[in-house]
Design a protein around this motif. Structure first.
Motif, PDB file in Angstrom:
ATOM      1  N   ILE A 298       0.857  -1.188   0.000  1.00 54.28           N
ATOM      2  CA  ILE A 298       0.000   0.000   0.000  1.00 54.28           C
ATOM      3  C   ILE A 298       0.889   1.233   0.000  1.00 54.28           C
ATOM      4  O   ILE A 298       1.836   1.323   0.784  1.00 54.28           O
ATOM      5  CB  ILE A 298      -0.921   0.031   1.231  1.00 54.28           C
ATOM      6  CG1 ILE A 298      -1.931  -1.122   1.178  1.00 54.28           C
ATOM      7  CG2 ILE A 298      -1.656   1.374   1.331  1.00 54.28           C
ATOM      8  CD1 ILE A 298      -2.773  -1.255   2.423  1.00 54.28           C
ATOM      9  N   ILE A 299       0.607   2.168  -0.914  1.00 53.04           N
ATOM     10  CA  ILE A 299       1.270   3.476  -0.905  1.00 53.04           C
ATOM     11  C   ILE A 299       0.265   4.450  -0.321  1.00 53.04           C
ATOM     12  O   ILE A 299      -0.771   4.741  -0.934  1.00 53.04           O
ATOM     13  CB  ILE A 299       1.696   3.897  -2.317  1.00 53.04           C
ATOM     14  CG1 ILE A 299       2.665   2.871  -2.903  1.00 53.04           C
ATOM     15  CG2 ILE A 299       2.337   5.281  -2.294  1.00 53.04           C
ATOM     16  CD1 ILE A 299       3.025   3.128  -4.354  1.00 53.04           C
ATOM     17  N   LEU A 300       0.530   4.942   0.870  1.00 56.10           N
ATOM     18  CA  LEU A 300      -0.453   5.700   1.648  1.00 56.10           C
ATOM     19  C   LEU A 300      -0.076   7.168   1.776  1.00 56.10           C
ATOM     20  O   LEU A 300       0.959   7.517   2.351  1.00 56.10           O
ATOM     21  CB  LEU A 300      -0.592   5.068   3.038  1.00 56.10           C
ATOM     22  CG  LEU A 300      -1.536   5.758   4.019  1.00 56.10           C
ATOM     23  CD1 LEU A 300      -2.964   5.787   3.489  1.00 56.10           C
ATOM     24  CD2 LEU A 300      -1.473   5.058   5.375  1.00 56.10           C
ATOM     25  N   ASP A 301      -0.926   8.027   1.251  1.00 60.41           N
ATOM     26  CA  ASP A 301      -0.756   9.470   1.397  1.00 60.41           C
ATOM     27  C   ASP A 301      -1.062   9.868   2.838  1.00 60.41           C
ATOM     28  O   ASP A 301      -2.057   9.427   3.426  1.00 60.41           O
ATOM     29  CB  ASP A 301      -1.723  10.181   0.438  1.00 60.41           C
ATOM     30  CG  ASP A 301      -1.858  11.651   0.746  1.00 60.41           C
ATOM     31  OD1 ASP A 301      -0.827  12.323   0.911  1.00 60.41           O
ATOM     32  OD2 ASP A 301      -3.012  12.133   0.825  1.00 60.41           O
ATOM     33  N   VAL A 302      -0.174  10.680   3.428  1.00 57.69           N
ATOM     34  CA  VAL A 302      -0.397  11.190   4.787  1.00 57.69           C
ATOM     35  C   VAL A 302      -0.325  12.710   4.713  1.00 57.69           C
ATOM     36  O   VAL A 302       0.732  13.282   4.443  1.00 57.69           O
ATOM     37  CB  VAL A 302       0.659  10.657   5.775  1.00 57.69           C
ATOM     38  CG1 VAL A 302       0.372  11.193   7.178  1.00 57.69           C
ATOM     39  CG2 VAL A 302       0.681   9.131   5.783  1.00 57.69           C
TER      40      VAL A 302
ATOM     41  N   ILE B  94       3.958   1.775   2.480  1.00 55.33           N
ATOM     42  CA  ILE B  94       4.867   2.888   2.195  1.00 55.33           C
ATOM     43  C   ILE B  94       4.084   4.178   2.379  1.00 55.33           C
ATOM     44  O   ILE B  94       3.130   4.438   1.642  1.00 55.33           O
ATOM     45  CB  ILE B  94       5.419   2.809   0.760  1.00 55.33           C
ATOM     46  CG1 ILE B  94       6.189   1.503   0.542  1.00 55.33           C
ATOM     47  CG2 ILE B  94       6.310   4.015   0.463  1.00 55.33           C
ATOM     48  CD1 ILE B  94       6.660   1.310  -0.885  1.00 55.33           C
ATOM     49  N   THR B  95       4.456   4.972   3.360  1.00 57.17           N
ATOM     50  CA  THR B  95       3.759   6.244   3.580  1.00 57.17           C
ATOM     51  C   THR B  95       4.455   7.343   2.787  1.00 57.17           C
ATOM     52  O   THR B  95       5.680   7.354   2.656  1.00 57.17           O
ATOM     53  CB  THR B  95       3.746   6.630   5.065  1.00 57.17           C
ATOM     54  OG1 THR B  95       5.087   6.647   5.570  1.00 57.17           O
ATOM     55  CG2 THR B  95       2.915   5.638   5.868  1.00 57.17           C
ATOM     56  N   THR B  96       3.662   8.285   2.260  1.00 55.80           N
ATOM     57  CA  THR B  96       4.216   9.402   1.482  1.00 55.80           C
ATOM     58  C   THR B  96       3.743  10.723   2.082  1.00 55.80           C
ATOM     59  O   THR B  96       2.888  11.415   1.520  1.00 55.80           O
ATOM     60  CB  THR B  96       3.797   9.302   0.005  1.00 55.80           C
ATOM     61  OG1 THR B  96       2.368   9.269  -0.079  1.00 55.80           O
ATOM     62  CG2 THR B  96       4.353   8.048  -0.631  1.00 55.80           C
TER      63      THR B  96
ATOM     64  N   ASP C 198       5.906   0.631   7.062  1.00 58.97           N
ATOM     65  CA  ASP C 198       7.196  -0.005   6.799  1.00 58.97           C
ATOM     66  C   ASP C 198       8.220   0.981   6.238  1.00 58.97           C
ATOM     67  O   ASP C 198       9.423   0.811   6.450  1.00 58.97           O
ATOM     68  CB  ASP C 198       7.011  -1.151   5.798  1.00 58.97           C
ATOM     69  CG  ASP C 198       6.148  -2.258   6.367  1.00 58.97           C
ATOM     70  OD1 ASP C 198       6.688  -3.078   7.131  1.00 58.97           O
ATOM     71  OD2 ASP C 198       4.940  -2.290   6.061  1.00 58.97           O
ATOM     72  N   VAL C 199       7.742   1.982   5.509  1.00 62.19           N
ATOM     73  CA  VAL C 199       8.651   2.951   4.893  1.00 62.19           C
ATOM     74  C   VAL C 199       8.076   4.353   5.023  1.00 62.19           C
ATOM     75  O   VAL C 199       6.879   4.565   4.839  1.00 62.19           O
ATOM     76  CB  VAL C 199       8.880   2.627   3.387  1.00 62.19           C
ATOM     77  CG1 VAL C 199       9.721   3.712   2.718  1.00 62.19           C
ATOM     78  CG2 VAL C 199       9.546   1.272   3.216  1.00 62.19           C
ATOM     79  N   TYR C 200       8.945   5.300   5.342  1.00 59.06           N
ATOM     80  CA  TYR C 200       8.609   6.725   5.382  1.00 59.06           C
ATOM     81  C   TYR C 200       9.303   7.370   4.191  1.00 59.06           C
ATOM     82  O   TYR C 200      10.527   7.483   4.152  1.00 59.06           O
ATOM     83  CB  TYR C 200       9.111   7.310   6.703  1.00 59.06           C
ATOM     84  CG  TYR C 200       8.993   8.809   6.853  1.00 59.06           C
ATOM     85  CD1 TYR C 200       7.903   9.376   7.501  1.00 59.06           C
ATOM     86  CD2 TYR C 200       9.997   9.660   6.381  1.00 59.06           C
ATOM     87  CE1 TYR C 200       7.811  10.762   7.666  1.00 59.06           C
ATOM     88  CE2 TYR C 200       9.910  11.038   6.536  1.00 59.06           C
ATOM     89  CZ  TYR C 200       8.815  11.585   7.181  1.00 59.06           C
ATOM     90  OH  TYR C 200       8.726  12.948   7.347  1.00 59.06           O
ATOM     91  N   LEU C 201       8.527   7.757   3.158  1.00 59.42           N
ATOM     92  CA  LEU C 201       9.084   8.343   1.932  1.00 59.42           C
ATOM     93  C   LEU C 201       8.408   9.696   1.703  1.00 59.42           C
ATOM     94  O   LEU C 201       7.360   9.790   1.067  1.00 59.42           O
ATOM     95  CB  LEU C 201       8.841   7.414   0.739  1.00 59.42           C
ATOM     96  CG  LEU C 201       9.445   7.826  -0.604  1.00 59.42           C
ATOM     97  CD1 LEU C 201      10.959   7.884  -0.522  1.00 59.42           C
ATOM     98  CD2 LEU C 201       8.995   6.869  -1.704  1.00 59.42           C
TER      99      LEU C 201
ATOM    100  N   LEU D 160      10.900   5.215  -5.222  1.00 58.84           N
ATOM    101  CA  LEU D 160       9.700   4.453  -4.888  1.00 58.84           C
ATOM    102  C   LEU D 160       9.804   3.022  -5.407  1.00 58.84           C
ATOM    103  O   LEU D 160       9.513   2.062  -4.693  1.00 58.84           O
ATOM    104  CB  LEU D 160       8.464   5.143  -5.462  1.00 58.84           C
ATOM    105  CG  LEU D 160       7.131   4.417  -5.257  1.00 58.84           C
ATOM    106  CD1 LEU D 160       6.794   4.324  -3.778  1.00 58.84           C
ATOM    107  CD2 LEU D 160       6.016   5.121  -6.021  1.00 58.84           C
ATOM    108  N   TYR D 161      10.214   2.866  -6.684  1.00 59.15           N
ATOM    109  CA  TYR D 161      10.354   1.521  -7.262  1.00 59.15           C
ATOM    110  C   TYR D 161      11.363   0.699  -6.462  1.00 59.15           C
ATOM    111  O   TYR D 161      11.180  -0.503  -6.247  1.00 59.15           O
ATOM    112  CB  TYR D 161      10.813   1.593  -8.717  1.00 59.15           C
ATOM    113  CG  TYR D 161       9.915   2.396  -9.618  1.00 59.15           C
ATOM    114  CD1 TYR D 161       8.547   2.487  -9.390  1.00 59.15           C
ATOM    115  CD2 TYR D 161      10.434   3.079 -10.716  1.00 59.15           C
ATOM    116  CE1 TYR D 161       7.729   3.229 -10.226  1.00 59.15           C
ATOM    117  CE2 TYR D 161       9.620   3.824 -11.551  1.00 59.15           C
ATOM    118  CZ  TYR D 161       8.271   3.892 -11.293  1.00 59.15           C
ATOM    119  OH  TYR D 161       7.466   4.633 -12.115  1.00 59.15           O
TER     120      TYR D 161
END
Length: 432
Positions: free
Chosen positions: A363-367, A394-396, A411-414, A423-424
């Motif tokens: 999941i790529i999650l917008d915050v 993966i949070t963005t 799992d990831v703070y990007l 991202l890839y």
């Protein structure tokens, strides 16, 4: 199939294989080997290699071989490197005067051979590339297309026409036109894989060769991304009017649409093409795209088989939860081009049900300020559910406390803005 081609000719099979290993381990090339002169000249005609390595251990004198290569390949002129057991000055001069570009005496240091070949190829790329954009010219593109259609690999060909560019150049001038071209090239380079090829085919028309699985998504992304950035290259008056005015004689004027992309797409999945058939077919697709307003891509779509469906079921599934519709489209499109199954939605009370139904791998999650509490809560729900906790998140965010977000189960703070390549990279690390 899309790398620069090198042909190695040596009557000694073990030595030709050795040279092939050395060159391919240190350069992004496709090396072909042959041990007979009959195959050698046939390969030159079929593949039009950028560089030829020829040993002087054939029955025909190597100087005569060089003369014959030059006579038969005037249209594309390959680089010729002669390898010889001789170190006599006259032998070197004879080979060089017969058309060779370099002469190396055996035994040859592996590192020196690799660096010499790389230097020759680098100069060739510079010679065959446009000085403004750095994109290979049509001369090289035509060779790559021929190489693709003659290969046994599946490929897809995109014909890209920047429509109305000539009028933009007439109104805004050379400097503005060059900036627009450079931006267009930069957009394309963000989604190219190492084995993809992008180059000119004529004037301001381009070709892109890639894998069939991502060709259609690539066409959709390029039209979307180009239309997003193109308005930056117009004056406020033109933007407000919605079109350009080209002046003619006697104060006449013509209404011209803004520049846009027309893309035609074909692939080798269902049909075997010759070079001319491929060029004509992809141009026909581009003509169909020109019947639509604005940027548009048209694909010669193959039928989907049950095998294709089962293959898609085995791909990594990514759920993009993003409030910005444009960014969501960009992410899902580029992810699909990278070989993932991508789905997009905004964060809502139904999101957890979507996750349970779709069962994404990532999941790529917008915050954001607007959804911070709900995004944090969603992370905790997922990680506390035994059936969902395996899903990687993966949070963005924009700017938030990194530790606070990771503590909730991400799992990831990007942070935004992020590079797509980054991202890839994270997705690959979390997948394998």
């Amino acid at each position: 199939m899309l790398k620069q081609a090198i042909l190695i000719a040596d009557s000694r099979k073990d030595i030709s294989k050795k040279y092939k290993r050395i060159i391919q381990s240190n350069a992004n090339v496709q090396a072909l080997t042959t041990n007979t002169l009959s195959d050698f000249f046939e390969f030159i005609e079929k593949f039009e290699p950028e560089l030829i390595i020829i040993s002087d251990n054939f029955e025909l004198n190597v100087s005569d071989i060089c003369l014959k290569i030059r006579k038969n390949s005037r249209t594309f002129r390959p680089i010729i490197v002669v390898l010889s057991k001789s170190s006599y000055k006259q032998d070197k001069l004879d080979a060089l005067s017969s058309g060779a570009d370099d002469f190396l005496s055996e035994p040859i240091d592996s590192e020196e051979l690799s660096f010499r070949i790389s230097a020759h190829l680098r100069r060739r790329v510079e010679e065959l590339s446009d000085y403004i954009t750095g994109v290979p010219l049509a001369t090289f593109s035509n060779k790559v297309i021929k190489r693709a259609v003659n290969s046994y690999d599946n490929w897809a060909l995109l014909y890209i026409d920047i429509e109305n560019f000539i009028y933009y150049n007439e109104i805004y001038g050379q400097i503005a036109s060059e900036k627009l071209l450079k931006t267009f090239v930069a957009i394309i380079k963000t989604v190219l894989d190492p084995d993809d090829y992008f180059g000119y085919i004529k004037d301001n028309d381009f070709v892109l060769i890639t894998s069939p699985i991502k060709a259609e998504k690539l066409g959709e992304f390029l039209t979307f991304a180009f239309d997003k950035v193109a308005p930056r290259f117009y004056s406020e008056d033109d933007i407000k009017r919605g079109y350009l005015i080209v002046s003619g004689i006697n104060k006449a004027g013509r209404r011209i649409s803004f520049v846009n992309l027309k893309i035609g797409i074909i692939s080798s999945v269902n049909k075997k093409y010759s070079y001319l058939e491929a060029i004509n077919a992809v141009k026909d697709m581009c003509k169909l795209a020109k019947q639509k307003q604005g940027s548009y891509s048209v694909s010669e779509k193959p039928k989907i088989s049950t095998e294709d469906i089962s293959y898609r079921d085995n791909l990594t599934k990514v759920l993009v939860i993003e409030h910005d519709a444009s960014l969501a489209y960009l992410l899902t499109t580029t992810l699909e081009m990278q070989g993932y199954v991508a789905i997009a939605e905004t964060l809502s009370v139904e999101t957890i049900e979507t996750i349970k139904l779709q069962r994404p791998n990532i999941i790529i999650l917008d915050v954001s300020d607007q959804n911070f509490d709900n995004a944090i809560a969603l992370c905790r729900i997922i990680k506390n559910d035994n059936e969902l906790r395996h899903i990687k998140i993966i949070t963005t965010p924009t700017v938030y406390n990194k530790e606070e977000i990771l503590n909730c189960g991400a799992d990831v703070y990007l942070p935004k803005p992020f590079d797509l390549l980054a991202l890839y990279k994270w997705i690959n690390q979390l997948t394998y």
